[in-house]
Design an enzyme around this catalytic site. Structure first.
Site, PDB file in Angstrom:
ATOM      1  N   LYS A 107      18.321 -56.437  33.277  1.00 17.09           N
ATOM      2  CA  LYS A 107      17.779 -56.746  31.953  1.00 17.09           C
ATOM      3  C   LYS A 107      16.548 -55.875  31.708  1.00 17.09           C
ATOM      4  O   LYS A 107      15.633 -55.809  32.536  1.00 17.09           O
ATOM      5  CB  LYS A 107      17.400 -58.220  31.936  1.00 17.09           C
TER       6      LYS A 107
HETATM    7  O1  LIG Z   1      12.101 -67.712  23.122  1.00 20.71           O
HETATM    8  P1  LIG Z   1      12.498 -68.288  24.433  1.00 20.71           P
HETATM    9  O2  LIG Z   1      13.010 -69.681  24.306  1.00 20.71           O
HETATM   10  O3  LIG Z   1      11.405 -68.137  25.451  1.00 20.71           O
HETATM   11  O4  LIG Z   1      13.746 -67.472  24.960  1.00 20.71           O
HETATM   12  C1  LIG Z   1      13.603 -66.192  25.435  1.00 20.71           C
HETATM   13  C2  LIG Z   1      14.904 -65.506  25.671  1.00 20.71           C
HETATM   14  O5  LIG Z   1      14.675 -64.321  26.319  1.00 20.71           O
HETATM   15  C3  LIG Z   1      15.714 -63.978  27.199  1.00 20.71           C
HETATM   16  O6  LIG Z   1      15.039 -63.445  28.287  1.00 20.71           O
HETATM   17  C4  LIG Z   1      16.666 -63.024  26.541  1.00 20.71           C
HETATM   18  O7  LIG Z   1      17.817 -62.782  27.271  1.00 20.71           O
HETATM   19  C5  LIG Z   1      16.467 -65.215  27.507  1.00 20.71           C
HETATM   20  O8  LIG Z   1      16.358 -65.495  28.850  1.00 20.71           O
HETATM   21  C6  LIG Z   1      15.864 -66.237  26.535  1.00 20.71           C
HETATM   22  O9  LIG Z   1      16.920 -66.707  25.735  1.00 20.71           O
END
Ligand SMILES: O=P(O)(O)OC[C@H]1O[C@](O)(CO)[C@@H](O)[C@@H]1O
Length: 226
Positions: free
Chosen positions: A86
């Site tokens: 990622k």
């Molecule tokens: O806004 P939040 O709830 O912290 O979510 C952040 C998002 O970022 C991510 O890292 C994107 O893949 C996910 O793990 C998550 O859905």
């Protein structure tokens, strides 16, 4: 639509995997810190998740330069065949994505907030793109409308010549806060929703299911006592 669990918590992952509908897991630095994760254990922790889940497991690089991200990405990808690296959507991240994709390593481009960012990620060889929904809502903007724009724009073109093994790029609805976010993401054709465990539990529930079940059980008692 496929479901990923958005967590680094092994108990949540085991529980969700036992439900039979889990296709993968996404983690991020915040989620790992939330379970008290330590830097030295990070690779082992990702390895444990990969043993539980038979599907893509996203592990994030926190490096800031192309070369460092590529080095991180290679190390993360070596943990298990189902690791997806990622990477934040930024210039160095795009360049690293291209390099890793050319080496056959799958990448999930994260922190994506616009159509141009998503298109660049797809052209740079991303296997997954993660537009955030909830964080737009947090600043009083319409996160679902933003996601829909990304889904439409990406589905207008074929990016398979850019990706590892010609696989189609898939859109992960990320930063999901409610079951309604999942409903709307599915209706607009997002490929995947990555959801916190609390949202996954809410997705199973419906008051009419509870009421119907109660009535069936009561009526069955009558049959058993007849
Ligand atoms: O806004 P939040 O709830 O912290 O979510 C952040 C998002 O970022 C991510 O890292 C994107 O893949 C996910 O793990 C998550 O859905």
């Amino acid at each position: 639509m496929k479901f990923f669990l958005d967590t680094a918590d092994l108990d949540e992952i085991k529980e969700a995997a036992s439900w039979g509908a889990l296709a993968g897991v996404t983690t991020n630095p915040t989620l790992y810190s939330r379970i008290g994760g330590k830097l030295a254990d990070f690779h082992n922790h990702i390895a444990r998740i990969c043993e539980i889940v038979d599907g893509p497991v996203s592990a994030e690089s926190v490096a800031m330069t192309r070369d460092e991200i590529v080095r991180d990405g290679r190390e993360l990808a070596a943990i298990a065949p189902n690791v997806v690296v990622k990477i934040p959507t930024m210039v160095e991240g795009l360049a690293a994505c291209r390099q890793l994709a050319d080496e056959g390593i799958r990448v999930n481009m994260t922190l994506c907030f616009s159509v141009p960012q998503a298109i660049l990620a797809a052209r740079a060889g991303a296997r997954y793109i993660s537009p955030f929904v909830g964080r737009f809502d947090d600043i009083s903007e319409n996160g679902l409308a933003q996601l829909e724009d990304v889904v439409t724009a990406i589905n207008n073109y074929d990016y398979s010549e850019n990706t590892v093994n010609g696989e189609q790029v898939e859109i992960i609805a990320a930063s999901v806060r409610s079951a309604n976010h999942v409903t709307q993401a599915a209706l607009m054709g997002a490929d995947i929703a990555t959801v916190p465990f609390a949202v996954l539990k809410k997705m199973v529930q419906h008051p009419l299911t509870d009421r119907g079940l109660e009535a069936f059980l009561k009526d069955w008692e009558k049959v058993a006592n007849a």
